[in-house]
Design a protein around this motif. Sequence first.
Motif, PDB file in Angstrom:
ATOM      1  N   MET A  40      77.238  97.497  38.011  1.00  0.00           N
ATOM      2  CA  MET A  40      78.062  98.329  38.410  1.00  0.00           C
ATOM      3  C   MET A  40      77.953  98.445  39.889  1.00  0.00           C
ATOM      4  SD  MET A  40      78.147 102.472  38.393  1.00  0.00           S
ATOM      5  CE  MET A  40      76.660 102.753  39.335  1.00  0.00           C
ATOM      6  N   LEU A  41      76.969  98.382  40.657  1.00  0.00           N
ATOM      7  CA  LEU A  41      76.838  98.407  42.029  1.00  0.00           C
ATOM      8  C   LEU A  41      77.561  97.028  42.575  1.00  0.00           C
ATOM      9  CD1 LEU A  41      73.565 100.338  42.652  1.00  0.00           C
ATOM     10  CD2 LEU A  41      75.812 101.041  43.018  1.00  0.00           C
ATOM     11  N   ARG A  42      77.048  96.075  41.918  1.00  0.00           N
ATOM     12  CA  ARG A  42      77.369  94.548  42.515  1.00  0.00           C
ATOM     13  C   ARG A  42      78.997  94.470  42.189  1.00  0.00           C
ATOM     14  NH1 ARG A  42      75.604  89.488  43.144  1.00  0.00           N
ATOM     15  NH2 ARG A  42      73.464  90.161  43.177  1.00  0.00           N
ATOM     16  N   TYR A  43      79.452  94.860  41.227  1.00  0.00           N
ATOM     17  CA  TYR A  43      80.960  94.743  41.116  1.00  0.00           C
ATOM     18  C   TYR A  43      81.654  95.462  41.910  1.00  0.00           C
ATOM     19  CZ  TYR A  43      85.515  94.896  39.128  1.00  0.00           C
ATOM     20  OH  TYR A  43      87.125  94.673  39.216  1.00  0.00           O
ATOM     21  N   MET A 101      85.057  94.921  46.187  1.00  0.00           N
ATOM     22  CA  MET A 101      85.324  95.154  47.603  1.00  0.00           C
ATOM     23  C   MET A 101      85.741  93.690  48.265  1.00  0.00           C
ATOM     24  SD  MET A 101      83.179  97.224  50.512  1.00  0.00           S
ATOM     25  CE  MET A 101      83.730  97.347  52.126  1.00  0.00           C
ATOM     26  N   GLY A 102      84.993  92.812  47.958  1.00  0.00           N
ATOM     27  CA  GLY A 102      85.328  91.511  48.208  1.00  0.00           C
ATOM     28  C   GLY A 102      86.728  91.091  48.131  1.00  0.00           C
ATOM     29  N   ASP A 103      87.158  91.508  46.940  1.00  0.00           N
ATOM     30  CA  ASP A 103      88.573  90.980  46.642  1.00  0.00           C
ATOM     31  C   ASP A 103      89.582  91.564  47.776  1.00  0.00           C
ATOM     32  OD1 ASP A 103      87.659  89.236  44.453  1.00  0.00           O
ATOM     33  OD2 ASP A 103      88.094  90.931  43.119  1.00  0.00           O
ATOM     34  N   ILE A 104      89.464  92.849  47.941  1.00  0.00           N
ATOM     35  CA  ILE A 104      90.315  93.789  48.825  1.00  0.00           C
ATOM     36  C   ILE A 104      90.184  93.863  50.221  1.00  0.00           C
ATOM     37  CG2 ILE A 104      90.946  94.980  46.609  1.00  0.00           C
ATOM     38  CD1 ILE A 104      89.850  97.454  48.287  1.00  0.00           C
ATOM     39  N   HIS A 142      81.538  91.372  54.525  1.00  0.00           N
ATOM     40  CA  HIS A 142      82.553  90.554  53.801  1.00  0.00           C
ATOM     41  C   HIS A 142      83.420  89.754  54.513  1.00  0.00           C
ATOM     42  CE1 HIS A 142      81.494  91.958  49.544  1.00  0.00           C
ATOM     43  NE2 HIS A 142      81.669  93.050  50.224  1.00  0.00           N
ATOM     44  N   LEU A 143      83.942  90.234  55.588  1.00  0.00           N
ATOM     45  CA  LEU A 143      84.510  89.419  56.533  1.00  0.00           C
ATOM     46  C   LEU A 143      83.857  88.242  57.330  1.00  0.00           C
ATOM     47  CD1 LEU A 143      86.696  92.216  58.538  1.00  0.00           C
ATOM     48  CD2 LEU A 143      87.545  90.928  56.668  1.00  0.00           C
ATOM     49  N   MET A 144      82.664  88.369  57.485  1.00  0.00           N
ATOM     50  CA  MET A 144      81.972  87.442  57.935  1.00  0.00           C
ATOM     51  C   MET A 144      81.823  86.299  56.701  1.00  0.00           C
ATOM     52  SD  MET A 144      80.934  87.686  61.222  1.00  0.00           S
ATOM     53  CE  MET A 144      79.413  86.794  61.381  1.00  0.00           C
ATOM     54  N   LYS A 145      81.363  86.745  55.768  1.00  0.00           N
ATOM     55  CA  LYS A 145      81.453  85.807  54.539  1.00  0.00           C
ATOM     56  C   LYS A 145      82.836  85.102  54.570  1.00  0.00           C
ATOM     57  CE  LYS A 145      79.611  85.913  49.864  1.00  0.00           C
ATOM     58  NZ  LYS A 145      79.669  86.931  48.540  1.00  0.00           N
ATOM     59  N   ILE A 146      83.897  85.731  54.394  1.00  0.00           N
ATOM     60  CA  ILE A 146      85.228  84.931  54.387  1.00  0.00           C
ATOM     61  C   ILE A 146      85.230  84.003  55.461  1.00  0.00           C
ATOM     62  CG2 ILE A 146      87.641  85.361  54.580  1.00  0.00           C
ATOM     63  CD1 ILE A 146      87.354  88.263  53.217  1.00  0.00           C
ATOM     64  N   GLY A 162      96.124  79.677  45.244  1.00  0.00           N
ATOM     65  CA  GLY A 162      96.505  80.848  44.792  1.00  0.00           C
ATOM     66  C   GLY A 162      95.543  81.806  44.309  1.00  0.00           C
ATOM     67  N   MET A 163      94.330  81.230  43.810  1.00  0.00           N
ATOM     68  CA  MET A 163      93.289  82.030  43.338  1.00  0.00           C
ATOM     69  C   MET A 163      92.706  82.928  44.664  1.00  0.00           C
ATOM     70  SD  MET A 163      91.216  80.290  40.529  1.00  0.00           S
ATOM     71  CE  MET A 163      90.603  78.642  41.666  1.00  0.00           C
ATOM     72  N   ASP A 164      92.686  84.140  44.690  1.00  0.00           N
ATOM     73  CA  ASP A 164      92.145  84.931  45.748  1.00  0.00           C
ATOM     74  C   ASP A 164      90.922  85.834  45.495  1.00  0.00           C
ATOM     75  OD1 ASP A 164      93.943  83.998  47.592  1.00  0.00           O
ATOM     76  OD2 ASP A 164      95.447  85.201  46.827  1.00  0.00           O
ATOM     77  N   CYS A 165      90.632  86.218  44.110  1.00  0.00           N
ATOM     78  CA  CYS A 165      89.590  87.058  43.871  1.00  0.00           C
ATOM     79  C   CYS A 165      88.994  86.759  42.611  1.00  0.00           C
ATOM     80  CB  CYS A 165      90.338  88.603  43.551  1.00  0.00           C
ATOM     81  SG  CYS A 165      91.573  88.500  42.293  1.00  0.00           S
ATOM     82  N   LYS A 166      88.033  87.770  42.130  1.00  0.00           N
ATOM     83  CA  LYS A 166      87.132  87.364  40.952  1.00  0.00           C
ATOM     84  C   LYS A 166      88.153  87.382  39.616  1.00  0.00           C
ATOM     85  CE  LYS A 166      83.149  87.220  42.521  1.00  0.00           C
ATOM     86  NZ  LYS A 166      82.354  85.892  42.462  1.00  0.00           N
ATOM     87  N   HIS A 167      89.178  88.541  39.472  1.00  0.00           N
ATOM     88  CA  HIS A 167      90.243  88.682  38.535  1.00  0.00           C
ATOM     89  C   HIS A 167      90.668  87.207  38.137  1.00  0.00           C
ATOM     90  CE1 HIS A 167      89.220  92.788  39.490  1.00  0.00           C
ATOM     91  NE2 HIS A 167      89.329  92.831  38.449  1.00  0.00           N
ATOM     92  N   CYS A 168      91.181  86.545  39.241  1.00  0.00           N
ATOM     93  CA  CYS A 168      92.008  85.344  39.475  1.00  0.00           C
ATOM     94  C   CYS A 168      91.026  84.187  38.576  1.00  0.00           C
ATOM     95  CB  CYS A 168      92.475  84.824  40.802  1.00  0.00           C
ATOM     96  SG  CYS A 168      93.206  86.099  41.743  1.00  0.00           S
ATOM     97  N   LYS A 169      90.032  84.287  39.139  1.00  0.00           N
ATOM     98  CA  LYS A 169      88.917  83.153  38.683  1.00  0.00           C
ATOM     99  C   LYS A 169      88.649  83.407  37.075  1.00  0.00           C
ATOM    100  CE  LYS A 169      83.792  82.813  38.378  1.00  0.00           C
ATOM    101  NZ  LYS A 169      83.755  81.270  38.447  1.00  0.00           N
TER     102      LYS A 169
END
Length: 424
Positions: free
Chosen positions: A162-165, A171-174, A329-333, A363-370
Motif C-alpha cells: 500500500m505504501l509503495r503504491y 505519486m511518481g505517476d502524477i 521523484h523529480l530527481m528520478k525523472i 505515450g506510456m507515462d505511468c504504471k497504469h499505462c504499463k
Amino acid sequence: MLNYITTFFIELWHLTLEMAPYLMLGFLFAGMLHVWFPQHKVNRFMGKHNLRSVFNASLIGVPLPLCSCGVIPAGISFYKNGASKGSAISFMTSTPQTGVDSILVTWSMLGLPLALIRPIIAMITGVFGGWWVNKGEKQKIISKPLDNENTQHIKGNKIIAMLRYAFIDFMGDIVKWLALGLLLAALIAVIVPDNFFSQHMTNPAYEYLFVILASIPLYVCATASVPIAAVLILKGISPGAALVFLMAGPATNAATITVIAQSLGKITFIKYLITIVVGAIASGLIIDYLLPSSWFVIEKSMNTHEHGILPEWLIWSSAIILTLLILYHLMKILGNLFSKESFKTREVKAGEKLDNPNVYVQGMDCKHCKMNIEKHLKQIEGVEAAEANEKTGYVSIQGEQVDIDKVQQQVKDLGYKLAGIIES
C-alpha cells in the motif's frame, strides 16, 4: 525582481503547507484502493448495457485517484474487456474530475461545500454522459468474458504494498503535474494583480468562456487544479467559474480528446465533450446564482486557512515529507532522462510476423499505462508474455510468429503509438 522571487517562494511554501496533510492522506487512500479494491473487481460492475452499469462506473470512478494518463487506458481497457461504451465514458468522465486525494485537498483550500459539491457533480455528469452514449448505441455483444486471467495479486506484506503504491508508484505517476500545478499557482499569485478578474471581466460570461477555452486543451490533474482554482478565486474570479476549471480542466485535454474520438467514435466523443462543458457551466451557474456566496469564501492568506483542526506539527511535517518526496521523484525523472536508453528502430512492415519482437511504444507515462499495455498485448493470439517499460517505451513480447499488425492496432486502440520495431 528579487521581491518577486521571494514572494513566489513564500506563496509556493504556503500552498504546500495548505495541501500537504490532505494530499498525504489522499495518497494513503489511493494505496488502500489499489491493494484492497484492484481493477479486476471493478470490471464486474461495468459490463451490462444499462443505467445500473453506468451508475456503477461513475460511482467507482469518483473516489479513484487516477489522472487522465491513467484514466484513458483504464477506461478503454474496461470497454475492450466487455464494459458498455456508456460505462467506459461514465468512468472516464467522473474519474479525472475528482478522487480521494483531490477531495481532501479541495476541503483544505476551498472549503467543505466545494469539496462535497465536486464529487456530486462528477457523479452526475458521469451518469448522464454514460446514459446518453448508451442510448444511441446497440447493446455490445461480448465475445469473451471479462479478463480476469491477468489479475495482479498483491504479494507479501499488504501494508508495504500500500505504501509503495501510494508514495512511489502513484505519486511518481502524477508528480510532474502536481509540481507544475503548485508552481503555476504560485506564479499566478505573484504576477496577476488582486481582483484582476472582477475589474477586467465584469460580465460573468467572459469568465466562463475564458476558463472553458483554457481548460479543454490543458492537461491538469484533479489535485493540481485545486491550488490554481484557489488563487484564481483570490484574484477575483467567481467560485462558479473556478468550479468550471476544476471540472473541465482535469476531464479534458488533447490526449483524452484524441483517444476517445479514435477508440470510441466521433459521436461518442462529441457527447462526452458536451456533457463535460454543459455540466461544468451549469454547475458553475448554480454556485454563483443559487447557493449562498458565504459558502465559497476563502481566506486571503492561504497559510492561515487551516480549519483549526490540524496541529502545527502535523502540517509542517507533512509539508516537509511531501516536499522531499516531490524532489525525490523529480530527481528520478531527470535521472531517467539523462540516462535514457537509446535503441535503433525500424518502421513496421504491413503484414509482418516476428518471433519474440521488441517494439517501441510512445505515450506510456505511468504504471497504469504499463499494466494496460502488457494486459492487452497478452490477449493477442500467439503472445505468451509481454513486458513494458514506461520510462523508455521498450516493450518486449514473447511468442512465435506474432502478428505485428495486431500489436500495432491494440496499442493504437489504447491511445498509444507503436513507433517502430527495435532492432537487436
